[in-house]
Design a protein around this motif. Structure first.
Motif, PDB file in Angstrom:
ATOM      1  N   VAL A 182      68.501  57.115  34.119  1.00  0.00           N
ATOM      2  CA  VAL A 182      69.648  57.954  33.762  1.00  0.00           C
ATOM      3  C   VAL A 182      69.498  58.378  32.306  1.00  0.00           C
ATOM      4  O   VAL A 182      69.392  57.540  31.413  1.00  0.00           O
ATOM      5  CB  VAL A 182      70.974  57.193  33.973  1.00  0.00           C
ATOM      6  CG1 VAL A 182      72.149  58.039  33.509  1.00  0.00           C
ATOM      7  CG2 VAL A 182      71.139  56.798  35.435  1.00  0.00           C
ATOM      8  N   VAL A 183      69.447  59.689  32.070  1.00  0.00           N
ATOM      9  CA  VAL A 183      69.320  60.235  30.725  1.00  0.00           C
ATOM     10  C   VAL A 183      70.703  60.550  30.155  1.00  0.00           C
ATOM     11  O   VAL A 183      70.983  60.298  28.992  1.00  0.00           O
ATOM     12  CB  VAL A 183      68.447  61.513  30.731  1.00  0.00           C
ATOM     13  CG1 VAL A 183      68.395  62.148  29.364  1.00  0.00           C
ATOM     14  CG2 VAL A 183      67.054  61.189  31.232  1.00  0.00           C
ATOM     15  N   MET A 205      83.888  58.288  38.358  1.00  0.00           N
ATOM     16  CA  MET A 205      83.608  58.104  39.778  1.00  0.00           C
ATOM     17  C   MET A 205      83.024  56.716  40.054  1.00  0.00           C
ATOM     18  O   MET A 205      83.387  56.057  41.027  1.00  0.00           O
ATOM     19  CB  MET A 205      82.642  59.178  40.286  1.00  0.00           C
ATOM     20  CG  MET A 205      82.323  59.052  41.768  1.00  0.00           C
ATOM     21  SD  MET A 205      81.189  60.332  42.338  1.00  0.00           S
ATOM     22  CE  MET A 205      82.330  61.709  42.507  1.00  0.00           C
ATOM     23  N   PHE A 206      82.123  56.267  39.169  1.00  0.00           N
ATOM     24  CA  PHE A 206      81.471  54.979  39.381  1.00  0.00           C
ATOM     25  C   PHE A 206      82.169  53.836  38.653  1.00  0.00           C
ATOM     26  O   PHE A 206      81.746  52.687  38.772  1.00  0.00           O
ATOM     27  CB  PHE A 206      79.999  55.066  38.972  1.00  0.00           C
ATOM     28  CG  PHE A 206      79.260  56.124  39.731  1.00  0.00           C
ATOM     29  CD1 PHE A 206      79.234  56.116  41.115  1.00  0.00           C
ATOM     30  CD2 PHE A 206      78.609  57.142  39.071  1.00  0.00           C
ATOM     31  CE1 PHE A 206      78.569  57.097  41.826  1.00  0.00           C
ATOM     32  CE2 PHE A 206      77.928  58.128  39.772  1.00  0.00           C
ATOM     33  CZ  PHE A 206      77.917  58.105  41.150  1.00  0.00           C
ATOM     34  N   GLY A 242      69.772  55.198  30.172  1.00  0.00           N
ATOM     35  CA  GLY A 242      68.529  54.459  29.973  1.00  0.00           C
ATOM     36  C   GLY A 242      68.184  53.510  31.102  1.00  0.00           C
ATOM     37  O   GLY A 242      67.075  53.006  31.186  1.00  0.00           O
ATOM     38  N   GLN A 243      69.128  53.270  32.001  1.00  0.00           N
ATOM     39  CA  GLN A 243      68.912  52.355  33.119  1.00  0.00           C
ATOM     40  C   GLN A 243      68.311  53.106  34.308  1.00  0.00           C
ATOM     41  O   GLN A 243      68.606  54.274  34.519  1.00  0.00           O
ATOM     42  CB  GLN A 243      70.245  51.724  33.558  1.00  0.00           C
ATOM     43  CG  GLN A 243      70.931  50.913  32.482  1.00  0.00           C
ATOM     44  CD  GLN A 243      70.135  49.680  32.117  1.00  0.00           C
ATOM     45  OE1 GLN A 243      69.555  49.034  32.971  1.00  0.00           O
ATOM     46  NE2 GLN A 243      70.090  49.385  30.835  1.00  0.00           N
ATOM     47  N   GLU A 303      69.285  50.573  39.633  1.00  0.00           N
ATOM     48  CA  GLU A 303      70.019  49.450  39.048  1.00  0.00           C
ATOM     49  C   GLU A 303      71.465  49.839  38.758  1.00  0.00           C
ATOM     50  O   GLU A 303      72.361  49.017  38.855  1.00  0.00           O
ATOM     51  CB  GLU A 303      69.331  48.957  37.780  1.00  0.00           C
ATOM     52  CG  GLU A 303      68.051  48.208  38.044  1.00  0.00           C
ATOM     53  CD  GLU A 303      67.410  47.692  36.763  1.00  0.00           C
ATOM     54  OE1 GLU A 303      68.111  47.571  35.740  1.00  0.00           O
ATOM     55  OE2 GLU A 303      66.201  47.410  36.798  1.00  0.00           O
ATOM     56  N   VAL A 304      71.665  51.083  38.375  1.00  0.00           N
ATOM     57  CA  VAL A 304      73.013  51.570  38.088  1.00  0.00           C
ATOM     58  C   VAL A 304      73.842  51.608  39.372  1.00  0.00           C
ATOM     59  O   VAL A 304      74.987  51.185  39.402  1.00  0.00           O
ATOM     60  CB  VAL A 304      72.951  52.972  37.438  1.00  0.00           C
ATOM     61  CG1 VAL A 304      74.315  53.606  37.364  1.00  0.00           C
ATOM     62  CG2 VAL A 304      72.317  52.887  36.064  1.00  0.00           C
TER      63      VAL A 304
END
Length: 183
Positions: A65-66, A75-76, A85-86, A90-91
């Motif tokens: 994820v940039v 939303m999350f 950066g993850q 994993e996110v």
């Protein structure tokens, strides 16, 4: 030769008409304008990213994820700083087994676009419209909540099935009863 050291002003009937400057000075004038335009463009892109109502997630070529906008963070239900950066898997651990994951890998690897509806990655019963857009840095995932649209479509489908059944068999009827028990 004098223009190489300092600007030379050429006049016409006593009024300044032209300015002669060195090539280096000329190039520096152009670079400053370009840098200002680039900075303005970057600022505009950031404002656009933050103002879009749909959830927007930008990925790099490795699937990390940039950037993401506030709608995606909402939303999350995770802070944006914790996600940048993850790796995407994993996110959102559920995305690895989701039907959209192969499309995300094809978007990153082969610059393939995708658009479709899928069950939510975080909330049961919720439906999302996903648009995958390849970018030079990787790709963008655009998510929109379409739960109400899917529910309306299902309701319309059930009504159409009832109407077809009534047309086929005259023994089937359909009545709507109000709160006052009247038809």
């Amino acid at each position: 030769l004098q223009a190489a050291r300092e600007p030379v002003v050429v006049t016409h009937h006593g009024k300044d008409a032209h300015v002669l400057i060195s090539l280096d000075e000329y190039r520096r004038l152009g670079d400053g304008g370009r840098e200002a335009r680039d900075a303005c463009l970057r600022d505009s892109q950031i404002l656009l990213l933050e103002s879009v109502r749909d959830a927007l997630i930008l990925l790099d070529r490795e699937g990390h994820v940039v950037a993401l906008n506030p709608a995606a963070s909402d939303m999350f239900e995770i802070a944006a700083a914790a996600l940048v950066g993850q790796p995407l898997t994993e996110v959102l651990p559920t995305i690895g087994t989701s039907c959209i994951y192969p499309h995300i890998t094809r978007m990153i690897d082969h610059r393939e676009r995708f658009s479709g509806e899928l069950p939510s990655l975080v909330r049961p019963g919720q439906w999302l419209r996903a648009d995958l857009v390849p970018l030079p840095v990787g790709g963008a995932i655009i998510l929109r909540d379409v739960t109400e649209i899917v529910a309306a479509r299902e309701c319309a489908s059930a009504q159409q099935a009832a109407i077809r059944a009534i047309d086929v068999d005259a023994g089937i009827g359909h009545a709507l009863i109000s709160v006052r028990d009247t038809v």
